[in-house]
Design a protein around this motif. Structure first.
Motif, PDB file in Angstrom:
ATOM      1  N   MET B   1       0.838  -1.202   0.000  1.00 33.03           N
ATOM      2  CA  MET B   1       0.000   0.000   0.000  1.00 33.03           C
ATOM      3  C   MET B   1       0.878   1.260   0.000  1.00 33.03           C
ATOM      4  O   MET B   1       1.907   1.296   0.648  1.00 33.03           O
ATOM      5  CB  MET B   1      -0.882  -0.001   1.265  1.00 33.03           C
ATOM      6  CG  MET B   1      -2.072   0.941   1.176  1.00 33.03           C
ATOM      7  SD  MET B   1      -2.758   1.315   2.795  1.00 33.03           S
ATOM      8  CE  MET B   1      -3.595  -0.206   3.196  1.00 33.03           C
ATOM      9  N   SER B   2       0.483   2.243  -0.786  1.00 33.19           N
ATOM     10  CA  SER B   2       1.243   3.485  -0.822  1.00 33.19           C
ATOM     11  C   SER B   2       0.916   4.325   0.409  1.00 33.19           C
ATOM     12  O   SER B   2       0.248   3.859   1.334  1.00 33.19           O
ATOM     13  CB  SER B   2       0.915   4.260  -2.090  1.00 33.19           C
ATOM     14  OG  SER B   2      -0.372   4.822  -1.969  1.00 33.19           O
ATOM     15  N   LEU B   3       1.353   5.576   0.386  1.00 39.99           N
ATOM     16  CA  LEU B   3       1.103   6.457   1.531  1.00 39.99           C
ATOM     17  C   LEU B   3      -0.294   7.099   1.458  1.00 39.99           C
ATOM     18  O   LEU B   3      -0.649   7.933   2.275  1.00 39.99           O
ATOM     19  CB  LEU B   3       2.194   7.523   1.617  1.00 39.99           C
ATOM     20  CG  LEU B   3       3.586   6.957   1.935  1.00 39.99           C
ATOM     21  CD1 LEU B   3       4.677   7.987   1.656  1.00 39.99           C
ATOM     22  CD2 LEU B   3       3.662   6.494   3.389  1.00 39.99           C
ATOM     23  N   PHE B   4      -1.050   6.701   0.442  1.00 44.25           N
ATOM     24  CA  PHE B   4      -2.431   7.186   0.295  1.00 44.25           C
ATOM     25  C   PHE B   4      -3.331   5.951   0.233  1.00 44.25           C
ATOM     26  O   PHE B   4      -3.290   5.185  -0.727  1.00 44.25           O
ATOM     27  CB  PHE B   4      -2.541   8.035  -0.976  1.00 44.25           C
ATOM     28  CG  PHE B   4      -3.800   8.848  -1.062  1.00 44.25           C
ATOM     29  CD1 PHE B   4      -4.003   9.920  -0.201  1.00 44.25           C
ATOM     30  CD2 PHE B   4      -4.774   8.561  -1.999  1.00 44.25           C
ATOM     31  CE1 PHE B   4      -5.161  10.683  -0.272  1.00 44.25           C
ATOM     32  CE2 PHE B   4      -5.934   9.319  -2.083  1.00 44.25           C
ATOM     33  CZ  PHE B   4      -6.125  10.379  -1.229  1.00 44.25           C
ATOM     34  N   ALA B   5      -4.117   5.724   1.263  1.00 44.38           N
ATOM     35  CA  ALA B   5      -4.811   4.444   1.446  1.00 44.38           C
ATOM     36  C   ALA B   5      -6.060   4.288   0.589  1.00 44.38           C
ATOM     37  O   ALA B   5      -6.639   5.258   0.102  1.00 44.38           O
ATOM     38  CB  ALA B   5      -5.181   4.275   2.916  1.00 44.38           C
ATOM     39  N   GLN B   6      -6.475   3.037   0.464  1.00 46.07           N
ATOM     40  CA  GLN B   6      -7.739   2.716  -0.195  1.00 46.07           C
ATOM     41  C   GLN B   6      -8.900   3.211   0.665  1.00 46.07           C
ATOM     42  O   GLN B   6      -8.731   3.531   1.834  1.00 46.07           O
ATOM     43  CB  GLN B   6      -7.895   1.195  -0.368  1.00 46.07           C
ATOM     44  CG  GLN B   6      -6.850   0.549  -1.246  1.00 46.07           C
ATOM     45  CD  GLN B   6      -5.725  -0.037  -0.436  1.00 46.07           C
ATOM     46  OE1 GLN B   6      -5.608   0.241   0.742  1.00 46.07           O
ATOM     47  NE2 GLN B   6      -4.875  -0.826  -1.062  1.00 46.07           N
ATOM     48  N   PRO B  17      -6.380  11.023  -7.290  1.00 45.97           N
ATOM     49  CA  PRO B  17      -5.655  10.094  -6.402  1.00 45.97           C
ATOM     50  C   PRO B  17      -4.443   9.447  -7.069  1.00 45.97           C
ATOM     51  O   PRO B  17      -3.491   9.072  -6.380  1.00 45.97           O
ATOM     52  CB  PRO B  17      -6.703   9.038  -6.027  1.00 45.97           C
ATOM     53  CG  PRO B  17      -7.827   9.211  -6.976  1.00 45.97           C
ATOM     54  CD  PRO B  17      -7.784  10.623  -7.459  1.00 45.97           C
ATOM     55  N   ILE B  18      -4.461   9.338  -8.408  1.00 44.63           N
ATOM     56  CA  ILE B  18      -3.297   8.803  -9.114  1.00 44.63           C
ATOM     57  C   ILE B  18      -2.132   9.784  -8.916  1.00 44.63           C
ATOM     58  O   ILE B  18      -1.016   9.388  -8.580  1.00 44.63           O
ATOM     59  CB  ILE B  18      -3.578   8.599 -10.627  1.00 44.63           C
ATOM     60  CG1 ILE B  18      -4.848   7.763 -10.825  1.00 44.63           C
ATOM     61  CG2 ILE B  18      -2.381   7.963 -11.316  1.00 44.63           C
ATOM     62  CD1 ILE B  18      -5.275   7.606 -12.276  1.00 44.63           C
ATOM     63  N   LYS B  21      -0.881   9.651  -5.119  1.00 44.31           N
ATOM     64  CA  LYS B  21      -0.046   8.512  -4.708  1.00 44.31           C
ATOM     65  C   LYS B  21       1.343   8.604  -5.344  1.00 44.31           C
ATOM     66  O   LYS B  21       2.333   8.215  -4.734  1.00 44.31           O
ATOM     67  CB  LYS B  21      -0.730   7.169  -4.995  1.00 44.31           C
ATOM     68  CG  LYS B  21      -0.775   6.735  -6.445  1.00 44.31           C
ATOM     69  CD  LYS B  21      -1.293   5.298  -6.577  1.00 44.31           C
ATOM     70  CE  LYS B  21      -1.307   4.873  -8.032  1.00 44.31           C
ATOM     71  NZ  LYS B  21      -1.748   3.493  -8.225  1.00 44.31           N
ATOM     72  N   LEU B  22       1.424   9.158  -6.565  1.00 44.26           N
ATOM     73  CA  LEU B  22       2.720   9.308  -7.221  1.00 44.26           C
ATOM     74  C   LEU B  22       3.566  10.402  -6.555  1.00 44.26           C
ATOM     75  O   LEU B  22       4.770  10.246  -6.360  1.00 44.26           O
ATOM     76  CB  LEU B  22       2.536   9.618  -8.706  1.00 44.26           C
ATOM     77  CG  LEU B  22       1.932   8.475  -9.543  1.00 44.26           C
ATOM     78  CD1 LEU B  22       1.459   8.988 -10.891  1.00 44.26           C
ATOM     79  CD2 LEU B  22       2.922   7.334  -9.716  1.00 44.26           C
ATOM     80  N   SER B  50      -9.148   9.070   7.712  1.00 45.39           N
ATOM     81  CA  SER B  50      -8.148   9.713   6.877  1.00 45.39           C
ATOM     82  C   SER B  50      -7.501   8.670   5.981  1.00 45.39           C
ATOM     83  O   SER B  50      -7.227   7.556   6.411  1.00 45.39           O
ATOM     84  CB  SER B  50      -7.080  10.391   7.743  1.00 45.39           C
ATOM     85  OG  SER B  50      -5.989  10.769   6.931  1.00 45.39           O
ATOM     86  N   ALA B  51      -7.263   9.037   4.720  1.00 42.26           N
ATOM     87  CA  ALA B  51      -6.586   8.130   3.789  1.00 42.26           C
ATOM     88  C   ALA B  51      -5.073   8.319   3.856  1.00 42.26           C
ATOM     89  O   ALA B  51      -4.324   7.558   3.271  1.00 42.26           O
ATOM     90  CB  ALA B  51      -7.071   8.386   2.366  1.00 42.26           C
ATOM     91  N   TRP B  52      -4.638   9.341   4.607  1.00 41.27           N
ATOM     92  CA  TRP B  52      -3.230   9.737   4.566  1.00 41.27           C
ATOM     93  C   TRP B  52      -2.337   8.866   5.437  1.00 41.27           C
ATOM     94  O   TRP B  52      -2.684   8.552   6.565  1.00 41.27           O
ATOM     95  CB  TRP B  52      -3.084  11.208   4.966  1.00 41.27           C
ATOM     96  CG  TRP B  52      -3.773  12.101   3.992  1.00 41.27           C
ATOM     97  CD1 TRP B  52      -5.089  12.458   3.989  1.00 41.27           C
ATOM     98  CD2 TRP B  52      -3.211  12.699   2.815  1.00 41.27           C
ATOM     99  NE1 TRP B  52      -5.372  13.245   2.902  1.00 41.27           N
ATOM    100  CE2 TRP B  52      -4.244  13.414   2.173  1.00 41.27           C
ATOM    101  CE3 TRP B  52      -1.922  12.710   2.255  1.00 41.27           C
ATOM    102  CZ2 TRP B  52      -4.026  14.124   0.990  1.00 41.27           C
ATOM    103  CZ3 TRP B  52      -1.707  13.420   1.081  1.00 41.27           C
ATOM    104  CH2 TRP B  52      -2.759  14.112   0.464  1.00 41.27           C
ATOM    105  N   GLY B  53      -1.176   8.528   4.886  1.00 38.76           N
ATOM    106  CA  GLY B  53      -0.168   7.778   5.627  1.00 38.76           C
ATOM    107  C   GLY B  53       0.972   8.673   6.079  1.00 38.76           C
ATOM    108  O   GLY B  53       1.986   8.192   6.582  1.00 38.76           O
TER     109      GLY B  53
END
Lengths: 87, 287
Positions: B1-6, B17-18, B21-22, B50-53
């Motif tokens: 999983m990237s730093l922006f969650a599902q 969101p693409i 995440k990039l 929050s979706a943020w990592g």
């Protein structure tokens, strides 16, 4: 619900939202055609495509909204969008 | 999983969101992000989720650059290091927050400001912004008997950023993911204010099928309507060349926001083609 100062919330807690319920068309992956390039994973707006030990990609249907970008961009034509019958 | 969650609630096929995440992929874990009001804020942080990592803060619509300036200064005072970013939409960047953004540039804060450009106020219902392109129909620039839609050219915000004499300005498109990661990494190595504008197609506002997001993100570049380049210390240092430039119709015809141009306003397509030609000439895109 208890409010924390500044409205602080915990990271990555949106995973509680199973956005797969939004889906009308479901991507079906064909491993015979897959070239393992990873383009589907790069472009997935939900970031819900994972890689297995054989480098095949698998969308997480809990989150896949069925946008179809993966199928559209797959250079090997290995992903098909199918109408999803829901129970 | 990237730093922006599902589990974020952006529309299916959304370009934003693409881009996010990039950008986070290029910036890494040691980042602090400020987001002004907009699609990104409402779809990534529906309270209490929050979706943020990475640490993230919501400012007002108009002051993301000021909040980021404060965070950067506080880190400096505390002797701590982190990549401070703003990720905001075009409305918050080129219209409402441009005063705070200009101040941040002027004061020389070490902040990377990323604008995901979906070319209108999508969150509130597709009202035109300064970044809406010429000829597009938006709810506040609707096409009809007396109008062909937006009658002003897209605001050249990268040029406004460059005019501040900041060290790094770049444009990018979600159609070219490696380019985004590369530019964000490069920006983080440069000290001072950085500005990156990323084209992020919006299926809802531009009215196209969500599966075509990447196709359109590439076509915008291939037609020269959205030139991709870098400006370092005021000089254009790199442009993304186009091998065979495509006619603007190929990009316009796929989108509902330009549909009217193919009925009563065909002369406006020529005007848009001339704008693309001028971009190609200005940046030397052909070749």
């Amino acid at each position: 619900m208890k409010l924390l100062p500044g409205g602080i919330v915990k990271p990555k807690t949106t995973v509680a939202n199973k956005t797969g319920a939004w889906r009308t068309f479901i991507p079906i992956y064909d491993e015979d055609k897959c070239k393992k390039c990873g383009i589907c994973e790069t472009f997935c707006p939900e970031d819900c495509i994972s890689v297995d030990e054989n480098e095949f990609r698998h969308p997480d249907y809990d989150f896949c909204k069925g946008c179809g970008i993966c199928a559209e961009e797959c250079p090997a034509d290995a992903i098909e969008m199918k109408y999803e019958e829901k129970e | 999983m990237s730093l922006f969650a599902q589990g974020h609630t952006a529309c299916g096929g959304c370009g934003m969101p693409i881009a996010v995440k990039l950008v986070l992929g290029g910036s890494g874990e040691n980042s602090i992000v400020v987001s002004p009001t907009g699609c990104l804020e409402v779809t990534s942080t529906r309270y209490p989720q929050s979706a943020w990592g990475v640490p993230w803060i919501h400012s007002l619509f108009e002051n993301a650059a000021a909040v980021a300036s404060g965070i950067e200064t506080a880190l400096k005072v505390k002797g701590k290091k982190a990549n401070v970013l703003v990720i905001g939409g075009d409305g918050a960047t080129v219209d409402i927050g441009i005063r705070a953004l200009s101040g941040m540039f002027e004061r020389g804060h070490n902040v990377t400001y990323v604008c995901y450009d979906n070319e209108a106020y999508m969150n509130t219902g597709v009202q035109r912004s300064g970044s809406t392109p010429y000829g597009a129909s938006a709810t506040t620039s609707p096409a009809g008997k007396l109008s062909f839609g937006e009658d002003k050219p897209k605001k050249d915000t990268p040029a406004i950023a460059a005019a501040h004499g900041i060290p790094y300005v770049a444009t990018a498109s979600v159609g070219y993911p490696k380019d985004i990661v590369k530019k964000v990494k490069k920006a983080q190595e440069i000290v001072g204010p950085k500005y990156i504008q990323i084209l992020a197609p919006c299926p809802t506002g531009w009215r196209f099928d969500g599966s075509k997001t990447i196709k359109l993100a590439k076509l915008a570049v291939e037609t020269a309507l959205f030139p991709v380049y870098e400006i370092e210390n005021g000089e254009i240092t790199k442009v993304k060349k186009i091998k065979e430039r495509k006619p603007v119709e190929e990009y316009l015809k796929l989108q509902g926001r330009f549909k009217h141009l193919f009925k009563e306003n065909k002369d406006q397509i020529e005007v848009i083609q001339k704008m693309a030609d001028a971009n190609a000439e200005k940046f030397g895109l052909d070749g």
